[in-house]
Motif scaffolding. Structure first.
Motif, short mmCIF file in Angstrom:
data_model
loop_
_atom_site.label_atom_id
_atom_site.label_comp_id
_atom_site.label_asym_id
_atom_site.label_seq_id
_atom_site.Cartn_x
_atom_site.Cartn_y
_atom_site.Cartn_z
N ARG A 238 0.76 20.08 -21.35
CA ARG A 238 2.07 20.15 -20.69
C ARG A 238 3.15 19.93 -21.75
O ARG A 238 3.06 18.99 -22.53
CB ARG A 238 2.24 19.07 -19.64
CG ARG A 238 1.30 19.18 -18.47
CD ARG A 238 1.55 18.00 -17.52
NE ARG A 238 0.39 17.72 -16.72
CZ ARG A 238 0.03 16.51 -16.32
NH1 ARG A 238 0.75 15.45 -16.66
NH2 ARG A 238 -1.04 16.34 -15.57
N HIS A 271 -0.91 14.61 -22.08
CA HIS A 271 -1.04 16.06 -21.88
C HIS A 271 -0.21 16.84 -22.90
O HIS A 271 -0.53 17.98 -23.20
CB HIS A 271 -0.65 16.44 -20.45
CG HIS A 271 -1.69 16.07 -19.44
ND1 HIS A 271 -2.78 16.87 -19.16
CD2 HIS A 271 -1.83 14.98 -18.65
CE1 HIS A 271 -3.53 16.28 -18.23
NE2 HIS A 271 -2.97 15.13 -17.91
N ASP A 278 -6.96 17.36 -16.88
CA ASP A 278 -7.28 16.85 -15.55
C ASP A 278 -8.28 17.81 -14.95
O ASP A 278 -8.07 19.03 -14.99
CB ASP A 278 -6.03 16.80 -14.66
CG ASP A 278 -5.04 15.75 -15.14
OD1 ASP A 278 -5.43 14.86 -15.92
OD2 ASP A 278 -3.85 15.83 -14.74
N GLU A 325 -7.90 6.88 -13.12
CA GLU A 325 -7.80 8.34 -12.97
C GLU A 325 -9.13 8.98 -13.32
O GLU A 325 -9.36 9.41 -14.46
CB GLU A 325 -6.70 8.91 -13.88
CG GLU A 325 -5.30 8.53 -13.48
CD GLU A 325 -4.21 9.34 -14.20
OE1 GLU A 325 -4.56 10.22 -15.03
OE2 GLU A 325 -3.04 9.10 -13.93
N TRP A 327 -10.20 11.74 -12.96
CA TRP A 327 -10.08 13.16 -13.31
C TRP A 327 -9.52 13.43 -14.71
O TRP A 327 -9.54 14.56 -15.18
CB TRP A 327 -9.14 13.84 -12.29
CG TRP A 327 -7.78 13.21 -12.25
CD1 TRP A 327 -6.72 13.46 -13.07
CD2 TRP A 327 -7.33 12.19 -11.36
NE1 TRP A 327 -5.64 12.67 -12.76
CE2 TRP A 327 -5.99 11.88 -11.70
CE3 TRP A 327 -7.94 11.50 -10.28
CZ2 TRP A 327 -5.24 10.91 -11.02
CZ3 TRP A 327 -7.17 10.55 -9.61
CH2 TRP A 327 -5.85 10.26 -9.98
N HIS A 328 -9.00 12.40 -15.38
CA HIS A 328 -8.29 12.62 -16.64
C HIS A 328 -9.20 12.31 -17.85
O HIS A 328 -9.63 11.19 -18.03
CB HIS A 328 -7.03 11.76 -16.69
CG HIS A 328 -6.20 11.91 -17.93
ND1 HIS A 328 -4.96 12.52 -17.95
CD2 HIS A 328 -6.44 11.54 -19.21
CE1 HIS A 328 -4.48 12.50 -19.19
NE2 HIS A 328 -5.36 11.90 -19.97
ZN ZN Z 1 -3.90 13.73 -16.65
#
Ligand code: ZN
Length: 356
Positions: A238, A271, A278, A325, A327-328
């Motif tokens: 990102r 990111h 993710d 988290e 997912w990260h």
């Molecule tokens: Zn993340």
């Protein structure tokens, strides 16, 4: 005849000078003896001092109060003359034993402004103690006396003695894949990783990530697939401005305080490095479901073998500054990812101790 006279004259002059000097030394010695005994040293101690130390060291002793186990210091095999002043200062101001004091001073653990006690010694002897942080550990412990020393050290190593987003500094980009980005290390607004590649649609979101991390991800993806599991990239690289929009939206909908627990402020997101992803499991619709999937079970056991770590683990929220988290994942390369995994440390702590 004249020559003989000159020789006699010179010899006399030398003798007189020698006698004067000798007399002076005698006087000095007596003077120091008086001084030393005035402080409290007995004749044996004075003899030891005079036989072991030179004039400048004796002067240092005279600047301090009487020390009853001075002999133990002077006899210690690690005794260093140049550290005498510091030894004596700690002897006079703490209850530490001679061995501890010599260790502290000889290894540069002596910081002014700290009251040395057993806790400080415990800090110094801790595996993860960073010398430069000693004053911070002690200050943090003094404010949190209920914490054990391990916790004090891991928290300070992760900068938690500072409020989030204070005492920030620039990310050290020279660390390459091992950069640390968190609530204390910020990426520049204009930072864009130099080798971003576009993700193929079979691996998920077709935005970009850093090439090396992407190659490693693909291998991990195929390995999981062989085990009948399927996850894909929901969010890769990102940009600063993308993160800004994301964060601002969360603040708008959820308030700043809540948003800060799960969304990074622009510049503070991993990111933006292109090294973080993710993940979502096929058949699920939200990131939040990931922690309950077989894909997650597989990743927490295997991700490090492909160079990735779970970056924000359960029960480490206070250290990472982020909620759990599942997912990260963050790419570090196989070697360091494995070491982080085996250490049980968060990357914030690992970085402070091993990478910084
Ligand atoms: Zn993340």
């Amino acid at each position: 005849m004249k020559k003989i006279l000159i020789v006699i004259l010179i010899a006399t002059a030398v003798s007189v000078l020698f006698l004067l000097k000798f007399k002076d030394e005698e006087t000095t010695k007596v003077f120091k003896q008086d001084e030393l005994s005035k402080i409290g040293y007995n004749i044996d101690e004075i003899n030891l001092i005079n036989s072991t130390l030179d004039q400048s060291s004796i002067n240092i002793i005279l600047e301090h109060q009487y020390i009853n186990n001075l002999k133990d210091i002077l006899d210690n095999p690690d005794f260093k003359k140049e550290n005498l002043d510091s030894y004596l200062e700690l002897m006079n101001n703490t209850d530490l034993n001679v061995q501890e004091i010599i260790y502290i001073i000889n290894n540069d653990y002596y910081v002014t402004g700290i009251t040395y006690n057993d806790k400080v010694v415990e800090i110094i002897k801790n595996k993860y103690c960073i010398k430069d942080y000693l004053k911070r550990y002690v200050n943090y412990y003094n404010k949190n006396t209920d914490l054990d020393i391990n916790k004090v050290i891991s928290n300070v190593n992760a900068n938690l003695d500072y409020e989030y987003y204070t005492n920030t500094s620039s990310v050290d980009l020279s660390k390459g894949n091992l950069v640390l980005v968190n609530k204390y290390y910020k990426l520049d607004k204009n930072y864009v990783p130099d080798d971003l590649v576009t993700i193929e649609s079979k691996y998920g979101n077709t935005r970009q990530m850093k090439k090396e991390a992407y190659e490693a991800f693909k291998i991990m993806f195929e390995a999981a697939k062989k085990d009948g599991l399927h996850f894909y990239i929901a969010s890769p690289y990102r940009s600063y401005s993308y993160q800004q929009t994301l964060y601002n939206n969360y603040v708008k909908s959820d308030g700043k305080k809540n948003a800060d627990t799960y969304s990074a402020r622009p510049g503070y997101s991993e990111h933006q490095t292109g090294l973080a992803v993710d993940l979502m499991a096929t058949g699920t619709t939200t990131l939040n479901e990931f922690g309950g999937t077989k894909e997650y079970e597989w990743l927490i056991k295997n991700a490090h073998k492909y160079g990735f770590i779970l970056r924000y683990p359960k029960d480490k929220e206070d250290i990472t500054g982020y909620i759990y988290e599942p997912w990260h994942y963050r790419y570090l390369g196989v070697d360091i990812a494995t070491k982080v995994y085996e250490s049980g440390l968060t990357y914030d702590e690992y970085y402070a101790y091993y990478i910084r």
